[in-house]
Design a protein around this motif. Structure first.
Motif, PDB file in Angstrom:
ATOM      1  N   ALA B 266       0.799  -1.226   0.000  1.00  0.00           N
ATOM      2  CA  ALA B 266       0.000   0.000   0.000  1.00  0.00           C
ATOM      3  C   ALA B 266       0.833   1.278   0.000  1.00  0.00           C
ATOM      4  O   ALA B 266       0.507   2.220  -0.734  1.00  0.00           O
ATOM      5  N   PRO B 267       1.921   1.373   0.784  1.00  0.00           N
ATOM      6  CA  PRO B 267       2.672   2.629   0.780  1.00  0.00           C
ATOM      7  C   PRO B 267       3.111   3.050  -0.616  1.00  0.00           C
ATOM      8  O   PRO B 267       3.215   4.240  -0.890  1.00  0.00           O
ATOM      9  N   GLY B 268       3.360   2.096  -1.509  1.00  0.00           N
ATOM     10  CA  GLY B 268       3.800   2.492  -2.836  1.00  0.00           C
ATOM     11  C   GLY B 268       2.685   2.451  -3.868  1.00  0.00           C
ATOM     12  O   GLY B 268       2.656   3.252  -4.803  1.00  0.00           O
ATOM     13  N   PHE B 269       1.745   1.528  -3.703  1.00  0.00           N
ATOM     14  CA  PHE B 269       0.835   1.249  -4.801  1.00  0.00           C
ATOM     15  C   PHE B 269      -0.592   1.766  -4.595  1.00  0.00           C
ATOM     16  O   PHE B 269      -1.417   1.654  -5.494  1.00  0.00           O
ATOM     17  N   ALA B 270      -0.882   2.314  -3.421  1.00  0.00           N
ATOM     18  CA  ALA B 270      -2.260   2.728  -3.159  1.00  0.00           C
ATOM     19  C   ALA B 270      -2.714   3.793  -4.154  1.00  0.00           C
ATOM     20  O   ALA B 270      -3.909   3.918  -4.436  1.00  0.00           O
TER      21      ALA B 270
END
Lengths: 180, 1024
Positions: B266-270
Motif C-alpha cells: 500500500a505505501p507504494g501502490f495505493a
C-alpha cells in the motif's frame, strides 16, 4: 562420392516388410505385435544399410580396398539395432506370456477407464466420484464436522464407530441431515 | 531468520517421530519452535524500532532475481509476533484438545509447524518471488490441514475449494510480481519496489496500463487468499478443518497473508489506478455480506467464519486505503482481530470439546456453569463487537475518526452498517454460546483443562491490555504508517465527542436491535435468497469436469491400434509435408538389383512376409518370420557387411528359440475370429505406411549431397582405434557412447523380462544341489503336456520305462554327459542330442571367445561373440533342461549383466585417469611367449563388457522364458487351451451390454469393476 543409386529390389523389400509389419502391429494379439515389430525391424535395418550406398566389400582394413568398402557407419548402427531387436522381442514376449497367465489371452485391450469416460461423455453424465461433491449445503456439511477430541482407550475401529454414532445422534437432534 | 526457518522445516519432518515416541506431549515440543521465534522477534525489537532492520540474504538463482532475502522491519515484526505467538498457543491448545485416540496427529503436528514456518517466512521475505514461494507453501499446507479428515467428503470439498481458489489467485499474483520485477524501475525486492512505486520511477516508458494490470493481478492473489468477495466462499467451508487449525487460519495465517501483502504494498501502490476501487469495492462488499450471513448461522464455528470474512473485508479496506491514519487503524484492527478471533475459535473448540456440540440451539447455561471461562470469552467477544475498552474498539474508533477526517462519507456509512452487523452477530455468538435458553437443558459445570484455558485467557487478556494502553500500541504501529501520506492518526480510548462516538452509539444500538429482533431478521433473510458464490463455484467446476471429460473421450480412446495409427500417419504426414514444402531432390534412378541373388532373396522374403500376415497359427508365423530374418542376414552379407550377417544369423537363432519357448504355452491359433473389416483397414494403413517408408528411403538416398562422415574412418580407425575391423572399432571407440547407451537398454530389457516372469524369489545357489537331487529322483521336467496324446504317451511311458531312469553313457570317471538331463522326464530325453550338446558346448564357447578377441581386426566382436556363447547355453538348455542350464552356467544372469556393465563403464572411465578422455582407446604393445607380439587395445575391455552383457541377456531370457515358465507350467499342471478365449468372453460381454442400458451409470461402473477379467477384455473388444 560413392554410388548412391539404391537397389529397387531392396526398396521393395523395405516397403513390404514395413507394410506387413504395420498390419501385424495394428493387431490386438501381442504375439502378432511381436512378429510385426520384428518385420519392421528387418525392414528398417535394410533401409538403414541401403542408405549407406551400394553394396561393397567388407569394411575391414587389409582385406579389401578402401575405395571398394561399404559404408561402415550404417552397419554399426544396424548391428546394435539387431541386438536391441532381440531384447525388445524378449520383453514383449514376456509381456504376452504374463498377459496370458493373468487374463487367459495375450490381447491388448482397450483401456477400461477410457471406455468409461467415453460412455460418460456419450450420456453426458459426471459421476459423483469425479466431482466428489454430494451437493450438500454448507450447513449440512458443518453438521457433519467434528474433531477427534475424545479420550478413547485405543485408536481402533471402535473409535470411528463411536464417532459416527455421535454424529448420527447430533444429526438426529437437529431434525435434518446431510444425504450421505 | 534462516536458522528459524530451518528449525521449522526440521521440526516438521521430525514431528511424526516425536508423536510416535511421546504421544500428544509432542505438541508441547512443537510449540517450542514458534515460541522461540516469538522470543527472537522480541529481542529484535530495539533494532527494528531503531531502523536497523535485521537482514539476511542467501543467493539462489540470481539470474532470475530469485534470492532468499529476509528483512525484518516493523510490519514484519508485528506479523511475526502474531504468527509465532498464536502458533505456539494453538499448539499448546491442541495438546489438550485432541483425544488420546485421535488419528494422524503426527502428520497434523508436522504440517501445522510447517504451515507456521511458511507463514513466518512469508512475512519476513523481501524478495517477491520468495514471497510467492512461501505464499504457495501456506496454500499447500492449509490444504493438508483443512483436509485433515480426508475420509470425510466435507473436508475434501473444503480443501479442494481452498486450494483451487487460492492457487488461482496465487498464479495471477506471480504473473503480476514478475511483470513488476522486469519492467523499467521494477525490482524483485519488495522494499525497492515499494520505494520505486512511491517516488514514481516504476514503469517509466511502459504503456500506461501495464502497472495497473500488474497490480490487479497481484490484488487477485491477495483477494483470493483473504477470502474477499467473490472468492470468500472457501473460508466458511474451511471450517471442516480441526478447530485449532481454523483458529490459526482465521486469526494469524493464510487469510492474513493477503491482508499482509496489501499492507506491504500500500505505501507504494495505493495511488496506482484501480488499486483503491478494487480494494474498496471488494472489502466493503465482503464486510457487509460476511456480517449479513453471520447473523443467521447456528453453528458457532460457521458464525465465526462468516464473521472473519466480514472482518477481513474491513481490514482490507483499512490497510489498502492508502492513508496514514487509516492504515494505523487497519494495522491495529489486524492485531485486534488476530487476538480475539483466535481466542474465540479456541472458545468454540473448548465448548465442542466439553459438550460435544457447537450448535447454539443445543447449548445453554454455560455462562452460569463456567463463569471464569465465560468472562474471558466475553472479553474477546467485546473486542470483536468493538466495545470499549478493548483493542477492537480502539481500532474501530481510530478508523472512523480518520475516515471522518478524510470526509469519505460513503465508506464511513458502509463501515458503520457493517459494524452494526458485527455487533449483531457478536451478541448472537455470546448469547448462543453462554446464555441460558428456555427449553434447552442447561449444561453441567466442567473444569476446563489448563492447556485449553490458558491460550484462550492469554489471547483475550492481551486484547484487553492492548486496549487499555492505546498509546503504547500507537507507538509500536505508527512507524509502519509513517510510510503513507496523510495526517498522523491516533489510537485512543477516548477521542472526544464527535461523529465517531455517535456512530459507535448507533452501531451498538443497531446491533442490539438486530439481536433483539433476531427471529424477524432471520425470517426476512430467509425470504431473500441471495446469489451464492459457492453454487457458482460448483457450476464452474462441473463445467470444467464436463469439458475435460469430452476432450478426453475425443482424443484418448484407449485403443492401442488407434494410437498407433495416429502415430504412423503422423510419421507419414510429416514426411509428405517435408516433400511438399521443400523441392524434391533429383531422384536417382534405382538399379533393379545389386545382384541377381539379392533379387532372388528379396522375392522369397516378400512372399514370406505376406504369408506371415495371412498365417493364423502362431508357430507357423514365427517360423516364417525367422526365415525372413535369415534372409536379411544373407542380404547383409551380400551388401558387404559380414559383421551384420553374422550377428543377424546368431540373433535370429536365439529369437526363434525364445519365441518357441514362449509360444508353446500360448494357444496354437492367434484368434478364432475371422478377419473382419478391421483387417481391411489395417491392410490399408500397412500399405500406405510401407509405401511411404520405401519412397522416403528413396528420396532420402537421392537427397544426399555431402560425402558420408565415414570417408575418414579407415585411417582414423587404425590410427586412434588400433583395429582393422572398422565396424567393430566404430562400436567400441568412434561411436562408443552409442554402444554404452545400447547396452544399458539391453540391461533394462533383461531386467524387465525377468521381473515380468519371476513372481517369486529365485532359488539360492546353496539350495540348488538339494533341489537338483530331488529333481533327478522325480525326473518330471517337461513331463506334463496338455495334449491328450502326449499325456497318454507319458502314462504309457511310466509303466513301460524301468523305475530307475536310464542314465546316458558315462565317461570313464563316472560322470554323465549332461548331468542335468537326468531330471528330464524319460520321454523328453534324446540321447543323441545330449551327446551332441556335450560335444559342441565347449567348442562353441571357445569360438565365441575367439570372435570376441578377433573382432577388433576381423568380423566378430562382443555382440556376435556374446550371442554365440548364448547359443551354446541355449543348446545346453534344450538338451538338458533347466537344471542343466544352471550346471552349465552357475553365475546368475543378473551378476553377468552387472559385471558387464561395470567392466564397460570402467573401461570407458579408465582413460580419464591417464589423461585421456572418456572412452578413448590406448594400446599396449608387449611380447609374450607363444603369442610373440601382442597389441592390447583398451577398447577390448569395453568389448568384453558388451560380450558379458549379451551373454547375460540370453541367459536371462533363458532362465525367465525357459526355466521359469517350465517350472510354472509344471507347478500349475496345465497348458495352453486349444482355442482362444474369446467365445466365452463374447457371451459375458453381450450380457453386460444388454444390462447396461437398464442401469444407471454408477451402477454400470460397479458392474464392470466386478465383472471378471475376460469380460473386461471383451468390453475392450467392443470398443473397436
Amino acid at each position: 562420392m560413392i554410388d548412391m543409386a539404391p537397389s529397387l529390389a531392396l526398396l521393395i523389400l523395405v516397403g513390404v516388410l514395413v507394410g506387413t509389419g504395420v498390419v501385424l502391429v495394428l493387431e490386438r494379439s501381442l504375439s502378432r505385435i511381436v512378429i510385426g515389430a520384428s518385420l519392421i525391424t528387418y525392414g528398417v535395418n535394410v533401409l538403414l544399410l541401403m542408405s549407406g550406398g551400394r553394396a561393397g566389400a567388407p569394411p575391414i582394413l587389409g582385406q579389401s580396398e578402401v575405395s571398394e568398402m561399404a559404408d561402415p557407419l550404417p552397419q554399426a548402427m544396424v548391428l546394435t539395432a539387431i541386438v536391441i531387436g532381440l531384447a525388445l522381442t524378449a520383453f514383449m514376449l514376456a509381456m504376452a506370456y504374463r498377459s496370458w497367465q493373468l487374463n487367459g489371452n495375450d490381447e491388448v485391450q482397450d483401456d477400461r477407464e477410457d471406455r468409461r469416460i467415453a460412455l460418460a461423455a456419450m450420456r453426458d453424465t459426471v459421476a459423483e466420484r469425479v466431482t466428489d461433491d454430494s451437493g450438500a449445503s454448507l450447513d449440512e456439511q458443518a453438521a457433519s464436522v467434528f474433531d477427534e477430541t475424545e479420550d478413547l482407550p485405543a485408536a481402533t475401529d471402535s473409535t470411528r464407530l463411536r464417532a459416527m454414532k455421535r454424529l448420527h445422534h447430533r444429526r438426529g437432534r437437529r431434525g435434518g441431515g446431510a444425504p450421505q | 531468520m534462516i536458522q528459524l526457518l530451518c528449525a521449522y522445516a526440521v521440526t516438521a519432518m521430525l514431528a511424526p517421530t516425536l508423536f510416535g515416541a511421546f504421544g500428544r506431549r509432542a505438541f508441547g515440543m512443537l510449540a517450542l519452535v514458534p515460541a522461540a521465534t516469538f522470543a527472537w522477534a522480541l529481542t529484535q525489537t530495539g533494532a527494528v524500532y531503531a531502523g536497523a532492520y535485521p537482514m539476511q540474504a542467501v543467493s539462489w538463482v540470481p539470474e532470475l532475481g530469485l534470492d532468499f532475502v529476509f528483512r525484518f522491519d516493523v510490519l514484519s515484526w508485528v506479523m511475526a509476533l502474531i504468527v509465532s505467538g498464536i502458533g505456539a498457543l494453538i499448539l499448546i491448545y491442541s495438546w489438550g484438545y485432541f483425544g488420546r485416540s485421535a488419528h494422524h496427529l503426527g502428520r497434523f503436528g508436522g504440517v501445522f509447524v510447517a504451515f507456521a514456518g511458511a507463514m513466518f517466512g512469508l512475512v519476513i521475505s523481501d524478495n517477491t518471488l520468495i514471497i510467492y514461494l512461501f505464499w504457495e507453501l501456506t496454500t499447500v499446507f492449509s490444504y493438508l490441514l483443512i483436509g485433515h479428515y480426508h475420509e470425510r467428503q466435507p473436508s475434501r470439498i473444503a480443501a479442494m475449494q481452498a486450494i483451487t481458489v487460492t492457487t488461482l489467485g496465487g498464479l495471477a499474483m506471480l504473473a503480476g510480481l514478475i511483470m513488476l520485477g522486469v519492467i523499467p524501475g521494477g525490482s524483485f525486492s519488495v522494499s525497492e519496489l515499494v520505494q520505486a512505486a512511491a517516488d514514481g520511477s516504476l514503469g517509466q516508458g511502459v504503456p500506461a496500463g501495464l502497472v495497473p494490470s500488474a497490480v490487479v493481478l497481484i490484488l487477485l492473489g491477495a483477494l483470493t487468499k483473504s477470502a474477499q468477495i467473490p472468492f470468500h466462499f472457501w473460508l466458511p467451508a474451511a471450517m471442516a478443518a480441526p478447530t485449532p487449525v481454523s483458529g490459526y487460519l482465521h486469526a494469524a495465517a493464510m487469510v492474513k497473508a493477503g491482508v499482509y501483502l496489501v499492507a506491504r504494498l500500500a505505501p507504494g501502490f495505493a495511488s496506482v489506478p484501480l488499486w483503491r476501487p478494487i480494494i474498496l469495492v471488494a472489502g466493503l462488499a465482503t464486510m457487509i455480506i460476511g456480517g449479513y450471513r453471520a447473523l443467521r448461522q447456528h453453528d458457532l464455528k460457521l458464525l465465526l467464519a462468516f464473521g472473519t470474512v466480514s472482518q477481513l473485508g474491513l481490514i482490507m479496506v483499512l490497510v489498502g486505503y492508502g492513508d496514514r491514519a487509516v492504515a494505523l487503524a487497519g494495522l491495529a484492527m489486524l492485531c485486534a482481530h488476530a487476538m480475539f478471533k483466535a481466542s474465540l475459535f479456541l472458545v468454540v473448540g473448548a465448548i465442542d470439546h466439553e459438550f460435544g456440540t457447537r450448535d447454539l440451539r443445543e447449548l445453554s447455561g454455560i455462562g452460569r456453569a463456567m463463569p471464569v471461562f465465560t468472562a474471558t470469552a466475553t472479553l474477546a467477544v467485546a473486542s470483536m463487537a468493538g466495545l470499549p475498552p478493548l483493542l477492537g474498539y480502539v481500532a474501530k474508533e481510530a478508523a472512523l475518526e480518520a475516515l471522518v477526517h478524510d470526509s469519505q462519507w460513503l465508506v464511513f456509512g458502509i463501515i458503520v452498517l457493517g459494524s452494526v452487523f458485527t455487533v449483531g452477530y457478536s451478541l448472537r455468538f455470546w448469547w448462543g454460546a453462554f446464555a441460558s435458553k428456555p427449553g434447552v437443558d442447561p449444561v453441567e459445570a466442567h473444569r476446563l483443562d489448563l492447556r485449553l484455558g490458558l491460550p484462550i485467557g492469554i489471547l483475550a487478556l492481551a486484547g484487553l491490555a492492548a486496549g487499555l494502553m492505546p498509546g503504547f500500541v500507537d507507538r509500536l504501529l505508527a512507524p509502519y504508517a509513517q510510510a503513507l501520506p496523510g495526517p498522523d492518526g491516533h489510537l485512543a480510548l477516548w477521542g472526544g465527542f464527535g461523529l465517531p462516538l455517535a456512530a459507535t452509539v448507533v452501531v451498538i444500538v443497531g446491533g442490539l436491535g438486530l439481536f433483539v429482533f433476531r427471529t424477524r431478521v432471520a425470517r426476512v433473510q430467509g425470504m431473500l435468497t441471495i446469489w451464492s458464490a459457492d453454487q457458482a463455484y460448483r457450476k464452474i467446476m462441473l463445467g470444467l469436469n464436463r469439458f475435460s471429460r469430452d476432450v478426453t473421450a475425443l482424443i484418448q480412446t484407449g485403443s492401442l491400434p488407434n494410437y498407433l495409427t495416429v502415430i504412423l500417419f503422423t510419421m507419414v504426414g510429416s514426411g509428405v509435408l517435408l516433400v511438399i514444402l521443400r523441392d524434391l531432390p533429383t531422384m536417382i534412378m534405382p538399379r533393379l538389383w545389386d545382384s541377381p541373388v539379392q533379387a532372388g532373396i528379396v522375392a522369397v522374403a516378400c512372399v514370406a512376409a505376406f504369408l506371415v500376415v495371412r498365417s493364423r497359427r502362431r508357430m507357423k508365423a514365427v517360423m516364417i518370420t525367422a526365415f525372413i530374418g535369415y534372409g536379411t542376414a544373407l542380404l547383409f552379407a551380400l551388401q558387404g557387411a559380414p559383421d551384420l550377417a553374422l550377428t543377424q544369423a546368431l540373433v535370429e537363432t536365439v529369437t526363434l528359440v525364445v519365441m518357441v519357448l514362449v509360444l508353446r504355452r500360448l494357444p496354437p491359433y492367434f484368434s478364432n475370429r475371422p478377419f473382419g473389416s478391421d483387417h481391411a483397414r489395417r491392410v490399408i494403413v500397412g500399405a500406405v505406411v510401407g509405401t511411404a517408408v520405401a519412397l522416403l528411403g528413396w528420396i532420402g538416398v537421392s537427397a544426399r549431397v555431402d560425402p558420408p562422415v565415414t570417408v575418414h574412418y579407415p585411417e582414423e580407425v587404425f590410427t586412434f582405434g588400433y583395429g582393422r575391423n572398422i565396424v567393430n572399432v566404430t562400436l567400441v571407440d568412434t561411436r562408443a557412447w552409442d554402444t554404452l547407451g545400447e547396452i544399458s537398454v539391453l540391461l533394462a530389457a533383461a531386467t524387465g523380462v525377468a521381473s515380468l516372469i519371476f513372481i517369486r524369489e529365485r532359488v539360492r545357489p546353496k539350495e540348488f544341489r538339494k533341489i537338483l537331487q530331488s529333481a533327478v529322483k522325480s525326473a518330471q521336467v517337461w513331463g506334463l503336456q496338455a495334449t491328450p496324446a502326449a499325456e497318454a504317451e507319458l502314462m504309457v511311458s511310466k509303466f513301460t520305462q524301468p523305475q530307475d531312469p536310464i542314465r546316458p553313457a558315462t565317461s570313464s570317471r563316472g560322470r554323465t554327459w549332461l548331468p542335468g538331463a537326468a531330471t528330464l522326464a524319460p520321454v523328453r530325453r534324446s540321447l543323441v542330442f545330449e551327446i551332441g550338446a556335450r560335444l559342441v558346448f565347449h567348442p562353441l564357447v571357445l569360438f565365441s571367445l575367439y570372435l570376441l578377441f578377433a573382432g577388433h581386426n576381423n568380423p566378430g566382436g562382443g555382440f556376435a561373440g556374446g550371442m554365440l556363447a548364448g547359443i551354446a547355453l541355449v543348446i545346453r538348455y534344450l538338451a538338458g533342461g533347466r537344471y542343466d542350464l544352471v550346471l552349465a552356467m552357475r553365475i546368475r544372469p543378473g551378476a553377468l549383466l552387472g559385471a558387464g556393465m561395470t567392466l564397460a563403464t570402467t573401461a570407458a572411465l579408465v582413460p580419464v585417469f591417464f589423461g585421456g578422455t572418456i572412452l578413448q582407446t590406448t594400446v599396449f604393445n608387449f611380447t609374450m611367449p607363444i603369442f610373440h607380439e601382442v597389441h592390447l587395445a583398451t577398447a577390448l575391455f569395453f568389448d568384453i563388457g558388451v560380450y558379458l552383457i549379451v551373454v547375460g541377456l540370453v541367459l536371462d531370457i533363458l532362465t525367465s522364458l525357459g526355466s521359469e515358465i517350465d517350472r510354472q507350467a509344471e507347478a500349475e499342471g496345465s497348458s495352453a487351451p486349444e482355442i482362444a478365449y474369446d467365445e466365452a468372453a463374447d457371451v459375458v460381454n453381450e450380457e453386460i451390454e444388454v444390462g447396461e442400458d437398464l442401469r444407471s451409470t454408477d451402477e454400470k461402473v460397479a458392474v464392470s469393476d466386478s465383472a471378471s477379467t475376460p469380460a473386461g477384455a471383451a468390453e475392450g473388444e467392443a470398443a473397436q
